[in-house]
Scaffold this active site. Structure first.
Site, PDB file in Angstrom:
ATOM      1  N   TYR A 110     -29.397  10.861 -12.529  1.00 52.91           N
ATOM      2  CA  TYR A 110     -29.038  10.527 -13.834  1.00 52.91           C
ATOM      3  C   TYR A 110     -30.051  10.556 -14.783  1.00 52.91           C
ATOM      4  O   TYR A 110     -31.377  10.393 -14.437  1.00 52.91           O
ATOM      5  CB  TYR A 110     -28.458   9.027 -13.672  1.00 52.91           C
ATOM      6  CG  TYR A 110     -27.768   8.718 -15.092  1.00 52.91           C
ATOM      7  CD1 TYR A 110     -26.444   9.083 -15.285  1.00 52.91           C
ATOM      8  CD2 TYR A 110     -28.390   7.811 -16.003  1.00 52.91           C
ATOM      9  CE1 TYR A 110     -25.854   8.750 -16.451  1.00 52.91           C
ATOM     10  CE2 TYR A 110     -27.572   7.608 -17.287  1.00 52.91           C
ATOM     11  CZ  TYR A 110     -26.464   7.982 -17.232  1.00 52.91           C
ATOM     12  OH  TYR A 110     -25.721   7.669 -18.603  1.00 52.91           O
ATOM     13  N   ILE A 151     -25.340  10.152  -5.641  1.00 56.57           N
ATOM     14  CA  ILE A 151     -25.008  10.404  -7.095  1.00 56.57           C
ATOM     15  C   ILE A 151     -25.513   9.507  -7.911  1.00 56.57           C
ATOM     16  O   ILE A 151     -25.781   8.163  -7.681  1.00 56.57           O
ATOM     17  CB  ILE A 151     -23.222  10.546  -7.116  1.00 56.57           C
ATOM     18  CG1 ILE A 151     -23.073  10.998  -8.422  1.00 56.57           C
ATOM     19  CG2 ILE A 151     -22.809   9.260  -6.647  1.00 56.57           C
ATOM     20  CD1 ILE A 151     -21.514  11.540  -8.450  1.00 56.57           C
ATOM     21  N   CYS A 152     -25.698  10.047  -9.205  1.00 55.73           N
ATOM     22  CA  CYS A 152     -25.968   9.263 -10.603  1.00 55.73           C
ATOM     23  C   CYS A 152     -27.603   8.677 -10.368  1.00 55.73           C
ATOM     24  O   CYS A 152     -28.346   9.662 -10.172  1.00 55.73           O
ATOM     25  CB  CYS A 152     -25.099   8.175 -10.498  1.00 55.73           C
ATOM     26  SG  CYS A 152     -25.204   7.238 -12.260  1.00 55.73           S
ATOM     27  N   ALA A 153     -27.703   7.432 -10.356  1.00 54.82           N
ATOM     28  CA  ALA A 153     -29.077   6.754 -10.276  1.00 54.82           C
ATOM     29  C   ALA A 153     -29.582   7.019  -8.801  1.00 54.82           C
ATOM     30  O   ALA A 153     -30.928   7.001  -8.377  1.00 54.82           O
ATOM     31  CB  ALA A 153     -29.173   5.601 -10.606  1.00 54.82           C
ATOM     32  N   ALA A 166     -26.067  14.672  -7.177  1.00 55.44           N
ATOM     33  CA  ALA A 166     -25.469  14.703  -8.533  1.00 55.44           C
ATOM     34  C   ALA A 166     -25.913  13.851  -9.376  1.00 55.44           C
ATOM     35  O   ALA A 166     -26.202  12.780  -9.085  1.00 55.44           O
ATOM     36  CB  ALA A 166     -23.792  14.818  -8.018  1.00 55.44           C
TER      37      ALA A 166
END
Length: 181
Positions: free
Chosen positions: A123, A102-104, A149
């Site tokens: 991200y 998730i994210c980066a 995500a």
């Protein structure tokens, strides 16, 4: 019952890491928090300290069905640079086990060559790390055995998708009702 491992590096995004741990434990899935650098104390990106269950060098990952990477900075950079983390995510992906980020952190998967030809989210600003993936903006994406995500605001949806993958859709829907999602 499924077992998962979540790798935590100093500078991890606390909500992305701990939301997954909380949701999976509530559902009865075993999840082990693992510090990847030094001792068991890991400091998140917002200076929240966590006492991990284990340290990377003491791990036998063969007992796990899933590996999860939270984002946050500089935690994602540390995960990307960690040879052991890269070895594990490649082994899991090749074995058909779940790999989630998730994210980066989906950038870690991209740099490892795991997203080629797959749909993935990350991200905003980290798209170049997806390396030959089809970028999907602002969504939780499942493509085969990989879930990605884009950030903290999707942490619950990301967790439910992991739960759906490891158990089933009914378990995910039940959890959503229990926590009044």
């Amino acid at each position: 019952m499924a077992n998962a491992v979540i790798f935590l590096a100093d500078g991890f995004e606390e909500i992305e890491g701990l939301t997954v741990v909380d949701v999976l434990r509530r559902a009865g899935i075993g999840i082990t928090t693992v510090a990847v650098s030094g001792g068991k104390i890991v400091c998140g990106s917002h200076n929240i300290k966590l006492y991990a269950d284990e340290v990377f060098d003491n791990m036998d990952v063969s007992q796990y069905d899933a590996v999860i990477l939270p984002g946050g900075m500089p935690g994602t950079t540390y995960l990307m640079e960690h040879e052991g983390v890269n070895r594990v995510i490649k082994e899991f992906a090749e074995a058909g086990k779940l790999v989630a980020a998730i994210c980066a952190a989906p950038g870690v998967l991209g740099e490892a060559g795991l997203l080629k030809g797959r749909k993935a989210s990350v991200y905003p600003g980290f798209e170049e790390h997806l390396r030959d993936a089809e970028y999907v903006e602002n969504e939780v994406v499942t493509d085969g055995n990989i879930i990605t995500a884009p950030g903290m605001g999707k942490a619950l949806q990301f967790s439910f998708e992991i739960l759906r993958y490891l158990m089933d859709g009914e378990a995910a829907e039940k959890m959503k009702k229990e926590i009044i999602f």
